[in-house]
Design a protein around this motif. Structure first.
Motif, short mmCIF file in Angstrom:
data_model
loop_
_atom_site.label_atom_id
_atom_site.label_comp_id
_atom_site.label_asym_id
_atom_site.label_seq_id
_atom_site.Cartn_x
_atom_site.Cartn_y
_atom_site.Cartn_z
N ILE A 265 1.15 -1.21 0.24
CA ILE A 265 -0.14 -0.07 0.13
C ILE A 265 0.85 0.68 0.00
O ILE A 265 0.08 2.32 0.01
CB ILE A 265 -0.48 -0.16 1.14
CG1 ILE A 265 -2.09 0.61 0.98
CG2 ILE A 265 -0.07 0.64 3.07
CD1 ILE A 265 -3.09 -0.08 -0.39
N LEU A 266 2.45 1.27 -0.07
CA LEU A 266 2.85 2.78 -0.16
C LEU A 266 2.56 2.75 -1.59
O LEU A 266 3.39 4.58 -1.53
CB LEU A 266 4.48 2.14 0.28
CG LEU A 266 5.00 1.35 1.56
CD1 LEU A 266 6.10 1.02 1.65
CD2 LEU A 266 4.58 2.77 2.91
N THR A 267 2.50 2.52 -2.59
CA THR A 267 1.99 3.17 -3.91
C THR A 267 0.85 4.58 -3.10
O THR A 267 1.38 5.37 -3.90
CB THR A 267 1.41 2.14 -4.00
OG1 THR A 267 0.55 1.82 -3.64
CG2 THR A 267 1.86 1.10 -5.00
N LEU A 268 0.52 4.35 -2.25
CA LEU A 268 -0.82 5.26 -1.51
C LEU A 268 0.09 6.67 -1.36
O LEU A 268 -1.17 8.21 -0.74
CB LEU A 268 -1.81 5.04 -1.34
CG LEU A 268 -2.56 3.87 -2.32
CD1 LEU A 268 -3.99 3.47 -1.17
CD2 LEU A 268 -3.37 4.74 -3.15
N VAL A 269 1.65 6.72 -0.70
CA VAL A 269 1.57 7.52 0.16
C VAL A 269 1.38 8.80 -0.47
O VAL A 269 1.76 9.92 0.54
CB VAL A 269 2.76 6.70 0.53
CG1 VAL A 269 3.60 7.92 0.92
CG2 VAL A 269 3.03 5.87 1.86
N VAL A 270 2.40 9.24 -1.41
CA VAL A 270 2.37 10.13 -1.87
C VAL A 270 1.27 11.21 -2.62
O VAL A 270 0.55 12.22 -2.07
CB VAL A 270 3.44 10.42 -3.75
CG1 VAL A 270 3.38 11.51 -3.77
CG2 VAL A 270 5.10 9.23 -3.20
N PRO A 271 -0.14 10.32 -3.52
CA PRO A 271 -1.28 10.88 -3.24
C PRO A 271 -1.78 11.45 -2.04
O PRO A 271 -2.23 11.91 -2.08
CB PRO A 271 -1.94 9.82 -3.96
CG PRO A 271 -0.35 8.78 -5.05
CD PRO A 271 0.43 8.59 -3.94
N MET A 272 -1.99 10.38 -1.05
CA MET A 272 -2.25 10.92 0.35
C MET A 272 -1.49 11.61 1.14
O MET A 272 -2.28 12.76 1.63
CB MET A 272 -2.32 9.46 1.30
CG MET A 272 -3.16 8.27 1.04
SD MET A 272 -2.71 6.60 1.72
CE MET A 272 -3.35 7.08 3.48
N LEU A 273 -0.65 12.59 0.22
CA LEU A 273 0.64 13.43 1.64
C LEU A 273 -0.19 14.78 1.12
O LEU A 273 -0.38 15.85 1.17
CB LEU A 273 1.95 13.31 1.29
CG LEU A 273 2.78 12.28 2.28
CD1 LEU A 273 3.75 11.97 1.54
CD2 LEU A 273 2.48 12.70 3.38
N TYR A 274 -0.53 14.92 -0.14
CA TYR A 274 -1.12 15.99 -1.05
C TYR A 274 -2.54 16.42 -0.73
O TYR A 274 -2.52 17.02 -0.24
CB TYR A 274 -1.25 15.47 -2.35
CG TYR A 274 -2.57 16.23 -2.93
CD1 TYR A 274 -1.66 17.30 -3.81
CD2 TYR A 274 -3.72 16.19 -3.13
CE1 TYR A 274 -2.44 18.57 -4.45
CE2 TYR A 274 -4.48 17.17 -4.08
CZ TYR A 274 -4.34 18.30 -4.38
OH TYR A 274 -4.90 19.23 -4.98
N PHE A 275 -3.46 15.51 -0.41
CA PHE A 275 -4.79 15.16 0.94
C PHE A 275 -4.55 15.36 2.13
O PHE A 275 -4.67 16.76 2.41
CB PHE A 275 -5.16 14.25 0.98
CG PHE A 275 -6.39 13.84 -0.66
CD1 PHE A 275 -7.06 14.94 -0.90
CD2 PHE A 275 -5.94 13.31 -1.24
CE1 PHE A 275 -7.56 15.40 -2.23
CE2 PHE A 275 -6.54 13.32 -3.32
CZ PHE A 275 -7.34 13.72 -3.58
N VAL A 276 -3.25 15.35 3.26
CA VAL A 276 -2.79 16.15 3.95
C VAL A 276 -2.24 17.31 4.38
O VAL A 276 -2.86 18.13 4.61
CB VAL A 276 -1.42 15.13 4.63
CG1 VAL A 276 -0.84 15.61 5.51
CG2 VAL A 276 -1.61 13.54 5.03
N ALA A 277 -1.92 17.52 2.37
CA ALA A 277 -0.80 19.24 2.76
C ALA A 277 -3.43 19.75 2.67
O ALA A 277 -2.63 21.15 3.43
CB ALA A 277 -0.58 19.06 1.66
N ILE A 278 -3.66 19.61 2.21
CA ILE A 278 -5.07 20.07 2.36
C ILE A 278 -5.35 20.45 4.03
O ILE A 278 -6.32 21.32 3.97
CB ILE A 278 -5.88 19.70 1.17
CG1 ILE A 278 -6.24 19.45 -0.63
CG2 ILE A 278 -7.31 19.46 1.35
CD1 ILE A 278 -6.29 18.69 -1.51
N ALA A 279 -4.82 18.95 4.38
CA ALA A 279 -5.69 19.45 5.70
C ALA A 279 -5.41 20.08 6.83
O ALA A 279 -5.87 21.11 6.99
CB ALA A 279 -6.17 17.71 6.45
N LEU A 280 -3.60 20.47 6.24
CA LEU A 280 -2.95 21.16 6.99
C LEU A 280 -3.46 22.56 6.31
O LEU A 280 -3.06 23.60 7.23
CB LEU A 280 -1.17 21.07 6.62
CG LEU A 280 -0.54 19.62 6.99
CD1 LEU A 280 0.71 19.60 6.44
CD2 LEU A 280 -0.13 20.45 8.91
#
Length: 650
Positions: free
Chosen positions: A425-440
């Motif tokens: 599931i590490l394939t999703l880390v970069v896309p998920m971090l984009y949404f973490v930035a939105i949350a920030l």
């Protein structure tokens, strides 16, 4: 030396970036150049290593020279950056972030510079073991009993380089550099779309994922594969948003390295292409085909090679469709059964699987995932998961957001349906971090997400330095309290008690290496052959059909097949039978194994138990082995312990 070789390909990656598009700058440019360069040169090495005699230092020197020339050309073409008039002060908050990222990287580096143990299961089972076998024979090939030797090797090629120039530490250095380049690229990606604070926090969130911290000190390929797939998704989504050819090309290149390092990369190509097809304007639908087709072509070397060597492009999978050398349906069933032991199954458990990556990581990795006994340090990190969920809830306001979210969803569903190993599931880390930035960026939640990242860092450092973690395990050998042999193989303490060491097979591997009578050893219920210098063979069922378990029914036929493979000795372990004491007792009695580790009068398997065991190859081999020992066709040489034995094939 390994670090120099890891830096040199940055020019090759930079030239590919320059050909694709001109406007990528800063951290994103350097990070992607490093990742693409390592992927491209790793693919080139994979091709070169197939030539007889090419797994040698001359290949490394040749590739280093070519990479160096590419880097010189690339750097010469870089625009000169003006020197800032007001450099940042040392007390800038970014320096705190930088120190945090460095600390996390140093913890991972401990795994690189210390010997690999069973915590690095795949490292010493095949990622490091296969290159060692290739070095012995002088070229890359399909190792008949290690099907992993056929997996795409754009990342694994670097482990062969490492083994050539400096052993396992050099090999694992390349994994660490993949993570470094990934962190730099993530920082640049988030900075370009958001701001410097979000970039630092997302970079630290990535570096503090327990799974990333652990794998970055091993010879695993999942972090690199995840970065290739993740940035492939990013540029595919950017292509949907901007419809620029350069994004299509970059997405295809990155996705090709995902498929060039792991079969699951094919899944990533399909998902990215499908989302492009669904969401891009009608006039540009053909772009989905172009992107997927280009990615497939660029990664095709590994699949064509397999088709030629073993008759199956995705060997050993899809045996029913493609067939394959030294494989059969039963072996495939064993493999599929193992995959089903990971995670939570049933559509109602989809949410539990996602959040279980944080709350119960032991269900998603070895050992014994079915009962939650897997290693705790394979967690995905709660800040990444929670932050991504918050960011998606915040709202999908652009085509880029919607595209990336759909790719995450489809990749998650595919992971849930096929194999719930946490590493995949590490394939999703970069896309998920984009949404973490939105949350920030979302004021009501920004402090909560910042706090989550901080807590993840603290928790990850704790998990990585306590209990059964790599840091806690390796610290004694790191500071010199134990020698390498003592750490791996064990030693006697002053009070006479025994420290067993951290690799069960290390001490016996040294004994086997030193025995001139042993020419080739069969390993039963054991896959750690890395520390052996003698030829060996994975002899248990599920690895190859060469021992013909499906058809043999007698001890004579069993011994005859061992001899056909020039096997002189056999190593057998009962460590997995400890879960079934009755089965262990029956096996020992059927061999005639006595409590003093000698062979006496055997008690044959009861007829009903024998009949049942002969129907399952995983039990059948023990029946045949025990009967061969009882008939003195196989004789005991050494009992290394109560569960580990060396036998001679008579």
């Amino acid at each position: 030396m390994a670090s120099v070789l890891a830096v040199l390909p940055i020019g090759a990656g930079g030239l590919i970036l320059r050909l694709a598009r001109q406007d990528i700058k800063g951290d994103l440019m350097f990070g992607l150049a490093g990742l693409i360069g390592l992927g491209a040169v790793g693919t080139l090495l994979g091709m070169l290593f197939l030539i007889p005699g090419a797994v040698a230092l001359w290949s490394v020197i040749l590739v280093a020279v070519v990479s160096g020339i590419c880097t010189a050309v690339w750097f010469k073409g870089l625009p000169k950056q003006p020197v800032p008039k007001n450099p940042r002060p040392l007390y800038d908050i970014s320096m705190i972030f930088a120190c945090c990222a460095i600390l996390l990287g140093l913890i991972s580096l401990i795994g690189v510079i210390t010997p690999s143990t069973s915590l690095d299961w795949d490292s010493i089972a095949y990622h490091l073991a296969v290159p060692k076998l290739w070095i012995q024979q002088g070229h890359a090939s399909s190792i008949s009993y290690i099907h992993h030797s056929n997996f795409p090797g754009a990342v694994d090629s670097w482990f062969t380089v490492g083994e050539l120039i400096g052993g396992q530490t050099a090999a694992k250095t390349f994994t660490w550099w993949f993570t470094v380049y990934g962190a730099i690229a993530i920082s640049g990606f988030i900075r370009d779309r958001f701001n410097a604070t979000a970039a630092w926090l997302c970079t630290i969130a990535f570096a503090s994922i327990p799974m990333v911290m652990w794998e970055s000190g091993t010879a695993y390929i999942d972090v690199a594969n995840g970065l290739f797939a993740g940035f492939g998704f990013v540029f595919a989504a950017q292509y949907i948003e901007k419809r620029e050819k350069a994004d299509l090309i970059l997405a295809a290149v990155l996705l090709s390295f995902a498929a060039g390092s792991k079969y699951t990369g094919l899944q990533a190509i399909f998902i990215a292409s499908l989302v492009v097809l669904l969401l891009i304007n009608k006039a540009d639908k053909l772009g989905a085909v172009k992107m997927g087709g280009l990615a497939a072509v660029l990664s095709s070397f590994w699949y064509i090679k397999n088709w030629i060597l073993v008759g199956n492009p995705v060997y050993p999978f899809f045996f029913g469709v493609f067939g394959g050398k030294n494989w059969d349906k039963f072996n495939g069933d064993i493999y599929a059964d193992e995959q089903k032991t990971f995670g939570y199954h049933g559509i109602a458990n989809l949410g539990q699987s996602l959040f279980g990556l944080v709350t119960s990581p032991g269900r998603f990795t070895n050992p014994q995932p079915a009962i939650g006994n897997g290693f705790a340090f394979v967690s995905l990190g709660f800040a990444v998961v929670a932050g991504a969920v918050i960011g998606i809830v915040r709202g999908l306001t652009s085509k880029f957001d919607k595209s990336l979210a759909l790719m995450i969803l489809l990749q998650l569903v595919a992971w849930f349906a096929l194999s719930q190993q946490s590493r995949y599931i590490l394939t999703l880390v970069v896309p998920m971090l984009y949404f973490v930035a939105i949350a920030l960026e979302w004021k009501p939640m920004s402090k909560l997400v910042m706090g989550a990242v901080t807590l993840q860092v603290i928790a990850s450092i704790w998990v990585s330095t306590n209990g059964s973690s790599m840091f806690a395990e390796r610290l004694p050998v790191l500071i010199g309290a134990f020698t390498r042999d003592e750490f791996l193989g064990g030693f006697k303490r002053e009070d006479g008690s025994l420290d067993k060491g951290h690799v069960d097979t290390y001490a016996l591997s040294k004994a086997i290496n030193a025995d001139p009578n042993i020419t080739k050893v069969a390993l039963f219920d054991e896959v750690f052959g890395y520390y052996l210098d003698k030829p060996y063979f994975w002899a248990g069922p599920g690895h190859t059909t060469e021992l013909d378990y499906a058809n043999i029914t007698t001890a004579d036929a069993f011994v005859s097949n061992l001899k056909k493979l020039n096997i002189s000795h056999a190593y057998v372990t009962n460590k997995y039978l400890k879960l079934d004491p009755e089965a262990e007792k029956r096996f020992d009695e059927a061999m005639g194994l006595q409590s003093d580790a000698t062979i006496g009068v055997a008690t044959p398997y009861p007829a009903d138990i024998r009949t049942k065991a002969m129907l399952d190859e995983r039990d059948k081999w023990r029946v045949l082995f025990a009967e061969a020992v009882a008939a003195k066709k196989i004789t005991l040489v050494t009992a290394f312990s109560k569960t580990r034995f060396l036998f001679k094939i008579e």
